[in-house]
Design a protein around this motif. Sequence first.
Motif, PDB file in Angstrom:
ATOM      1  N   ASN A 124       0.820  -1.212   0.000  1.00 27.36           N
ATOM      2  CA  ASN A 124       0.000   0.000   0.000  1.00 27.36           C
ATOM      3  C   ASN A 124       0.853   1.261   0.000  1.00 27.36           C
ATOM      4  O   ASN A 124       0.540   2.234  -0.678  1.00 27.36           O
ATOM      5  CB  ASN A 124      -0.948   0.018   1.206  1.00 27.36           C
ATOM      6  CG  ASN A 124      -2.243  -0.702   0.904  1.00 27.36           C
ATOM      7  OD1 ASN A 124      -3.050  -0.231   0.118  1.00 27.36           O
ATOM      8  ND2 ASN A 124      -2.415  -1.864   1.488  1.00 27.36           N
ATOM      9  N   GLY A 128       0.805   3.766  -2.949  1.00 27.55           N
ATOM     10  CA  GLY A 128       0.375   5.083  -2.492  1.00 27.55           C
ATOM     11  C   GLY A 128       1.345   6.169  -2.918  1.00 27.55           C
ATOM     12  O   GLY A 128       0.943   7.185  -3.498  1.00 27.55           O
ATOM     13  N   ASN A 142      -4.438   4.457  -0.531  1.00 23.88           N
ATOM     14  CA  ASN A 142      -3.335   3.518  -0.297  1.00 23.88           C
ATOM     15  C   ASN A 142      -2.491   3.944   0.893  1.00 23.88           C
ATOM     16  O   ASN A 142      -2.141   3.131   1.746  1.00 23.88           O
ATOM     17  CB  ASN A 142      -2.437   3.400  -1.529  1.00 23.88           C
ATOM     18  CG  ASN A 142      -3.034   2.480  -2.589  1.00 23.88           C
ATOM     19  OD1 ASN A 142      -3.173   2.855  -3.745  1.00 23.88           O
ATOM     20  ND2 ASN A 142      -3.404   1.282  -2.173  1.00 23.88           N
ATOM     21  N   LEU A 143      -2.202   5.252   0.955  1.00 26.00           N
ATOM     22  CA  LEU A 143      -1.384   5.743   2.071  1.00 26.00           C
ATOM     23  C   LEU A 143      -2.129   5.582   3.390  1.00 26.00           C
ATOM     24  O   LEU A 143      -1.540   5.214   4.403  1.00 26.00           O
ATOM     25  CB  LEU A 143      -1.000   7.207   1.842  1.00 26.00           C
ATOM     26  CG  LEU A 143       0.044   7.440   0.739  1.00 26.00           C
ATOM     27  CD1 LEU A 143       0.334   8.930   0.605  1.00 26.00           C
ATOM     28  CD2 LEU A 143       1.335   6.685   1.036  1.00 26.00           C
TER      29      LEU A 143
END
Lengths: 171, 113
Positions: A124, A128, A142-143
């Motif tokens: 992720n 991200g 994602n972050l």
Amino acid sequence: MMHKRVIRFFTNYEREEQWLNEMAAQGWHCRGYVFGRYLFERGEPGAYTYRIQFLDYPADHPRSAPYLDFLREAGVEVVASCFRWVYLRQAASAGPFELFSDRESRIAHYRRIIMMLLPLAVVNLAFGTRIFGHGGLTGYLNLGAAAALAIPVSRYYQKIAKLEKERLIRE
Amino acid sequence: MAPEEQGALTEAVFYILLALHQPRHGYGIMQQVQELTQNRVLLGPGTLYGALSTLVEKGWIEPLAETESSRRKEYVITDRGRLVFQQELARLEELVRHGKLVQRSENDAQAGN
């Protein structure tokens, strides 16, 4: 029988376990779980103790069956399962209910969960940061997911470190 | 015996080997240990199951053939397990002997004062 459904998400299974036991203390006993959706049944307050375990294999995998049989034999009820997670409970009248009774098996359990969460956090984070530059919402998501996964991972590492400190002195 | 097999046994492993001097299933081990230690040692099912798998792998205990009447798997100690248990017992006896020796000399010194 009175029922209620609750939607809630946890990233730390020990927090989740604590919540299930708080609900049980109020007379709401978890009877099922599917992806953040909990089914509770009204009953005698404090009648059960709940525990959550992360298995070596998915709960419906044949290799998990002997352990789940073993639990049932010991008077533990398998309330629900979700991938490698199983939701367990035991009647409070049977005494204290702990899945792990020594430090090494507790450490092994935390490590097993970390080994599952860490790669997800890394993937992720990688996605991200790549997408982030393009200003997309996916990058943020994602972050966010990476952070949500990293928090329990660091929490479990802290727990392991604490347990390992004891290792030099006590069995 | 390999050097890594000479260390102290964990309390869980010691009591599992002790309980399996006669055949028992998992829950039977938990009960027996709880009873013997008067609720001091409560083996968690996760811990016990992991220990049983490891002990079978090491050849210290073995599962008995499952009977048709019961799906519950029974285990029993092997000759190798008995040897490990005897060695551990000797080690523990040494600890107790030395501990008592110190205790006695302390008591003697106090009585002398």
